[in-house]
Design a protein around this motif. Structure first.
Motif, PDB file in Angstrom:
ATOM      1  N   GLY A  67       0.784  -1.220   0.000  1.00 51.07           N
ATOM      2  CA  GLY A  67       0.000   0.000   0.000  1.00 51.07           C
ATOM      3  C   GLY A  67       0.814   1.266   0.000  1.00 51.07           C
ATOM      4  O   GLY A  67       0.248   2.373   0.029  1.00 51.07           O
ATOM      5  N   GLU A  68       2.144   1.151  -0.021  1.00 47.92           N
ATOM      6  CA  GLU A  68       3.014   2.321  -0.034  1.00 47.92           C
ATOM      7  C   GLU A  68       3.996   2.194  -1.190  1.00 47.92           C
ATOM      8  O   GLU A  68       4.272   1.086  -1.666  1.00 47.92           O
ATOM      9  CB  GLU A  68       3.779   2.453   1.287  1.00 47.92           C
ATOM     10  N   PRO A  69       4.548   3.321  -1.667  1.00 49.63           N
ATOM     11  CA  PRO A  69       5.586   3.215  -2.693  1.00 49.63           C
ATOM     12  C   PRO A  69       6.799   2.476  -2.145  1.00 49.63           C
ATOM     13  O   PRO A  69       7.069   2.500  -0.941  1.00 49.63           O
ATOM     14  CB  PRO A  69       5.924   4.673  -3.013  1.00 49.63           C
ATOM     15  N   ILE A  70       7.507   1.790  -3.021  1.00 54.01           N
ATOM     16  CA  ILE A  70       8.775   1.174  -2.633  1.00 54.01           C
ATOM     17  C   ILE A  70       9.797   2.284  -2.458  1.00 54.01           C
ATOM     18  O   ILE A  70       9.963   3.124  -3.347  1.00 54.01           O
ATOM     19  CB  ILE A  70       9.246   0.181  -3.706  1.00 54.01           C
ATOM     20  N   ARG A  71      10.459   2.325  -1.323  1.00 56.70           N
ATOM     21  CA  ARG A  71      11.412   3.407  -1.044  1.00 56.70           C
ATOM     22  C   ARG A  71      12.838   2.857  -1.066  1.00 56.70           C
ATOM     23  O   ARG A  71      13.137   1.869  -0.397  1.00 56.70           O
ATOM     24  CB  ARG A  71      11.101   4.067   0.297  1.00 56.70           C
ATOM     25  N   VAL A  72      13.674   3.520  -1.847  1.00 58.45           N
ATOM     26  CA  VAL A  72      15.064   3.094  -2.006  1.00 58.45           C
ATOM     27  C   VAL A  72      15.976   4.270  -1.698  1.00 58.45           C
ATOM     28  O   VAL A  72      15.908   5.312  -2.354  1.00 58.45           O
ATOM     29  CB  VAL A  72      15.342   2.597  -3.441  1.00 58.45           C
ATOM     30  N   TRP A  73      16.820   4.104  -0.668  1.00 51.95           N
ATOM     31  CA  TRP A  73      17.818   5.116  -0.327  1.00 51.95           C
ATOM     32  C   TRP A  73      19.172   4.635  -0.840  1.00 51.95           C
ATOM     33  O   TRP A  73      19.521   3.460  -0.687  1.00 51.95           O
ATOM     34  CB  TRP A  73      17.904   5.316   1.177  1.00 51.95           C
ATOM     35  N   ARG A  74      19.919   5.554  -1.446  1.00 56.76           N
ATOM     36  CA  ARG A  74      21.243   5.202  -1.962  1.00 56.76           C
ATOM     37  C   ARG A  74      22.260   6.252  -1.539  1.00 56.76           C
ATOM     38  O   ARG A  74      21.965   7.447  -1.524  1.00 56.76           O
ATOM     39  CB  ARG A  74      21.225   5.108  -3.492  1.00 56.76           C
ATOM     40  N   GLN A  75      23.457   5.782  -1.217  1.00 58.54           N
ATOM     41  CA  GLN A  75      24.554   6.698  -0.947  1.00 58.54           C
ATOM     42  C   GLN A  75      25.203   7.075  -2.268  1.00 58.54           C
ATOM     43  O   GLN A  75      25.565   6.217  -3.072  1.00 58.54           O
ATOM     44  CB  GLN A  75      25.582   6.051  -0.020  1.00 58.54           C
ATOM     45  N   THR A  76      25.331   8.383  -2.506  1.00 53.83           N
ATOM     46  CA  THR A  76      25.980   8.898  -3.711  1.00 53.83           C
ATOM     47  C   THR A  76      27.152   9.776  -3.299  1.00 53.83           C
ATOM     48  O   THR A  76      27.371  10.022  -2.119  1.00 53.83           O
ATOM     49  CB  THR A  76      24.994   9.722  -4.560  1.00 53.83           C
ATOM     50  N   SER A  77      27.876  10.277  -4.276  1.00 49.81           N
ATOM     51  CA  SER A  77      29.019  11.132  -3.977  1.00 49.81           C
ATOM     52  C   SER A  77      28.596  12.445  -3.338  1.00 49.81           C
ATOM     53  O   SER A  77      29.390  13.116  -2.680  1.00 49.81           O
ATOM     54  CB  SER A  77      29.817  11.419  -5.252  1.00 49.81           C
ATOM     55  N   ASP A  78      27.313  12.823  -3.509  1.00 46.65           N
ATOM     56  CA  ASP A  78      26.814  14.096  -2.988  1.00 46.65           C
ATOM     57  C   ASP A  78      25.977  13.939  -1.726  1.00 46.65           C
ATOM     58  O   ASP A  78      25.525  14.908  -1.147  1.00 46.65           O
ATOM     59  CB  ASP A  78      25.984  14.788  -4.078  1.00 46.65           C
ATOM     60  N   GLY A  79      25.743  12.707  -1.306  1.00 46.19           N
ATOM     61  CA  GLY A  79      24.931  12.490  -0.120  1.00 46.19           C
ATOM     62  C   GLY A  79      24.000  11.307  -0.294  1.00 46.19           C
ATOM     63  O   GLY A  79      24.281  10.387  -1.052  1.00 46.19           O
ATOM     64  N   VAL A  80      22.872  11.345   0.404  1.00 42.68           N
ATOM     65  CA  VAL A  80      21.891  10.266   0.349  1.00 42.68           C
ATOM     66  C   VAL A  80      20.743  10.665  -0.570  1.00 42.68           C
ATOM     67  O   VAL A  80      20.172  11.738  -0.429  1.00 42.68           O
ATOM     68  CB  VAL A  80      21.349   9.939   1.757  1.00 42.68           C
ATOM     69  N   GLU A  81      20.428   9.774  -1.497  1.00 42.00           N
ATOM     70  CA  GLU A  81      19.333   9.986  -2.443  1.00 42.00           C
ATOM     71  C   GLU A  81      18.178   9.048  -2.087  1.00 42.00           C
ATOM     72  O   GLU A  81      18.396   7.923  -1.633  1.00 42.00           O
ATOM     73  CB  GLU A  81      19.818   9.680  -3.854  1.00 42.00           C
ATOM     74  N   LEU A  82      16.949   9.504  -2.283  1.00 43.67           N
ATOM     75  CA  LEU A  82      15.765   8.680  -2.078  1.00 43.67           C
ATOM     76  C   LEU A  82      14.987   8.569  -3.377  1.00 43.67           C
ATOM     77  O   LEU A  82      14.755   9.571  -4.059  1.00 43.67           O
ATOM     78  CB  LEU A  82      14.856   9.290  -0.999  1.00 43.67           C
TER      79      LEU A  82
END
Length: 228
Positions: A67-82
């Motif tokens: 019932g919720e979007p799939i959430r993916v956090w990734r570490q990048t060279s500039d910080g954390v992306e969602l």
């Protein structure tokens, strides 16, 4: 705490303690990006009981809740992306590291990857060892910052909780029931673990306002000039 992690929009805290883009990892990530831990959890929070599938390697964390979007956090060279994935709609909304900083929603990476606040675990006393899910298990007992009794069964090898529950202030047992309970745990290749991005339209979070306004104007135009 987990309630802040799971409830609401699924943010892992406001302005986490880890620096954005740091290479913070937890025990169990020695396999790096080639494999990922997959944990199936039963969680209880302010919104009731739900199932959570957590997928994690050293640089990526994915939450799947029905019932919720799939959430993916990734570490990048500039910080954390969602990235919030909507596979049924074939689209995904991307929150760049700068967006999360502007929104004051940079997650605490250690809490995001391990579900339980590391500061809470540090407060607890070691109450013995056991084994679960073919791994050593450490039992922790004590109280949180509000004085509530806490029981935490922790899997150091994977850096994940097997069980977490809280009780009443100054209590000696968990009267509220389990907040987190691990149902199953595996480690599989990354290619099989994470939800693929292929075929999903990428929408920048910063463009959402303009897109919503365009949709509103488009709908208004049709309302004023209906097709014959």
């Amino acid at each position: 705490m987990l309630l802040a992690l799971i409830a609401g929009q699924g943010w892992a805290g406001d302005g986490g303690s880890d620096e954005p883009g740091s290479n913070t990892t937890v025990a169990g990530d020695a396999a790096g990006d080639e494999s990922a831990w997959v944990g199936d959890y039963r969680i209880r929070d302010a919104r009731g009981e739900r199932e959570l599938k957590l997928v994690r390697n050293g640089t990526r964390i994915e939450y799947r809740i029905d019932g919720e979007p799939i959430r993916v956090w990734r570490q990048t060279s500039d910080g954390v992306e969602l990235r919030e994935l909507y596979p049924a709609d074939r689209r995904m909304v991307v929150y760049a590291p700068g967006d999360l900083r502007t929104l004051d929603k940079v997650p605490d990476w250690a809490q995001l990857s391990g579900l339980v606040d590391p500061a809470l675990r540090a407060r607890l006393d070691n109450a013995g060892n056991a084994s679960a899910f073919d791994q050593p298990l450490a039992r922790y007992r004590g109280a949180d910052a509000q004085g509530k009794h806490v029981e935490l069964d922790w899997l150091p090898a994977s850096g994940l909780p097997a069980r977490y529950c809280i009780g009443k202030p100054d209590g000696s047992r968990c009267s509220g029931g389990d907040v987190i309970r691990l149902q199953g745990l595996t480690q599989i290749p990354v290619q099989q673990a994470f939800t693929p991005f292929d075929g999903l339209l990428e929408i920048d979070h910063a463009d959402l306002g303009d897109m919503e306004m365009d949709a509103f104007v488009h709908g208004l135009s049709h309302a004023e000039h209906p097709a014959h």
